[in-house]
Write an enzyme that holds these catalytic residues in place. Structure first.
Site, PDB file in Angstrom:
ATOM      1  N   ARG A  32       0.827  -1.212   0.000  1.00  0.00           N
ATOM      2  CA  ARG A  32       0.000   0.000   0.000  1.00  0.00           C
ATOM      3  C   ARG A  32       0.856   1.255   0.000  1.00  0.00           C
ATOM      4  O   ARG A  32       0.529   2.248  -0.659  1.00  0.00           O
ATOM      5  CB  ARG A  32      -0.941  -0.007   1.207  1.00  0.00           C
TER       6      ARG A  32
ATOM      7  N   ALA B 103      -7.689   7.344  -0.747  1.00  0.00           N
ATOM      8  CA  ALA B 103      -7.355   5.928  -0.615  1.00  0.00           C
ATOM      9  C   ALA B 103      -8.218   5.390   0.520  1.00  0.00           C
ATOM     10  O   ALA B 103      -8.154   5.877   1.646  1.00  0.00           O
ATOM     11  CB  ALA B 103      -5.874   5.755  -0.292  1.00  0.00           C
ATOM     12  N   SER B 104      -9.057   4.415   0.226  1.00  0.00           N
ATOM     13  CA  SER B 104     -10.037   3.944   1.192  1.00  0.00           C
ATOM     14  C   SER B 104      -9.388   3.322   2.418  1.00  0.00           C
ATOM     15  O   SER B 104      -8.250   2.846   2.377  1.00  0.00           O
ATOM     16  CB  SER B 104     -10.965   2.917   0.535  1.00  0.00           C
ATOM     17  N   GLN B 105     -10.133   3.309   3.507  1.00  0.00           N
ATOM     18  CA  GLN B 105      -9.664   2.722   4.753  1.00  0.00           C
ATOM     19  C   GLN B 105      -9.433   1.221   4.546  1.00  0.00           C
ATOM     20  O   GLN B 105     -10.284   0.527   3.989  1.00  0.00           O
ATOM     21  CB  GLN B 105     -10.706   2.965   5.846  1.00  0.00           C
TER      22      GLN B 105
END
Length: 407
Positions: free
Chosen positions: A42, A76-78
């Site tokens: 990530r 950017a999603s959790q």
């Protein structure tokens, strides 16, 4: 001492996934998703973010909105949300996958990992800055075979269809008609769907004439650009109390201007929750049984001025009819004062039929309490489907879809 200081990216990834899996209370698991999130870096898709922040369980803004009062344009999603949505999607090796909302490209990389060398992934976004960023990140990290397109996600990408899996990483108020023809029968659609002021990640299975859900999970996503069926407005002169509702609902905030200054009616139930126990299912049941269900948001100044505190001031379910309103409330019980606190649930009503509305909320609290983890089934039909072909339940009509909610 910070236990993550000096930890490698691999260690941080494993710790993050361990935490996400351990905190997930659902019974659905997918070891392949765990492995994908332990493998795809990530932090490499967030090169300007400190390493520890990249592996924190939180969303990261990648494009701010020039309107300071608006939500960011892209995030950017959790990670825990990324995880459970991929579990809902159930990607298989060799699948053809379409993603709406390119973000950083990280989710597309996870999808490519899951589809394997024989699979195909197409991701899209309406914002050319976002797709350019995703393209750079995917190329830099070895995912050059992911296709990135710049367009309105509601149009889909027919040139690469049919798709076995479709996933939206933006909040959708409607299910665009184009998606029906591009998702193969037997395929799966996972979408953060918005209705009656709430947002849930819904996993649909595509059938011949409809889509039927088999998983509904709490989530929050930036709304997609271009769908404007949600409405909102203040119901007090000081702009401290706000309602959110859908365009198909007969709600006029100006009729409620005087309601909150009238005497209130409080109705309690015997249902209680602990300090971290969810009562979200009450809202879902209201949306399946009460057409006037909406969302209320209250500024702390309104409560300081005497307004009864909603169960969650930032987002609580409410019922509105004409010049009357009721919403969910809670208060700490007197039982076991030295132990873990418990809170009983109820409702408060304002206006001529406020008491009736409060009692109707309490009816759904009573229905929810003995079956707190029960999920509704959402069935989506094309907009031209006649009533006679719909399953039983509460019907919500949108421009492209007829949504039926059933318990």
């Amino acid at each position: 001492m910070n236990p993550t200081a000096g930890a490698s990216p691999e260690d941080l990834r494993n710790r993050l996934v361990d935490a996400v899996v351990n905190e997930d209370t659902s019974s659905v698991r997918d070891a392949r998703v765990d492995t994908a999130m332990r493998t795809v870096p990530r932090h490499a898709f967030l090169p300007d973010v400190p390493l520890e922040e990249a592996y924190a369980n939180k969303s990261v803004t990648i494009k701010e909105n020039p309107d300071v009062d608006a939500l960011p344009l892209s995030c950017a999603s959790q990670p825990d949300v990324v995880h459970f949505m991929l579990v809902q999607l159930a990607v298989r090796e060799g699948d053809n996958v379409f993603e709406i909302g390119a973000g950083t490209g990280y989710n597309a990389a996870l999808l490519k990992y899951l589809t394997g060398p024989s699979g195909h992934v197409t991701t899209c976004d309406i914002d050319p800055d976002v797709t350019a960023y995703a393209r750079r990140m995917l190329d830099a990290n070895g995912y050059g075979d992911v296709r990135v397109v710049t367009r309105d996600g509601a149009l889909g990408a027919p040139e690469s269809s049919p798709y076995d899996r479709v996933i939206a990483a933006v909040g959708m108020w409607d299910l665009p008609a184009a998606w029906w023809g591009q998702l193969a029968v037997g395929g799966r659609l996972v979408v953060p769907l918005r209705w009656r002021g709430l947002s849930r990640s819904v996993a649909f299975r595509r059938e011949e004439t409809r889509m039927r859900s088999d998983s509904v999970r709490m989530c929050g996503f930036l709304p997609v650009i271009g769908q404007d069926g949600e409405r909102n407005g203040y119901i007090d002169d000081n702009r401290l109390v706000r309602l959110y509702w859908d365009q198909d609902q007969d709600i006029a905030p100006e009729l409620l201007r005087d309601s909150l200054s009238r005497p209130k009616s409080v109705v309690w139930t015997d249902a209680t929750v602990g300090p971290v126990e969810s009562f979200d299912g009450v809202w879902l049941r209201l949306s399946a049984t009460e057409r006037p269900t909406c969302r209320i948001t209250v500024n702390p100044a309104a409560m300081e001025a005497g307004l009864h505190r909603p169960a969650s001031p930032a987002l609580s379910p409410a019922l509105v009819e004409g010049d009357s309103i009721a919403y969910l409330i809670l208060e700490r019980t007197a039982e076991n004062p030295d132990g873990e606190p418990r809170f009983r649930l109820g409702a408060v009503g304002y206006g001529p039929v406020g008491t009736d509305l409060a009692e109707r909320i309490c009816t759904q609290i009573h229905a929810w309490s003995p079956a707190r983890t029960a999920e509704p089934v959402l069935t989506a039909y094309p907009a031209d489907t006649p009533d006679s072909d719909l399953t039983d339940g509460a019907v919500i009509d949108r421009p492209s879809v007829r949504l039926v909610i059933t318990y």
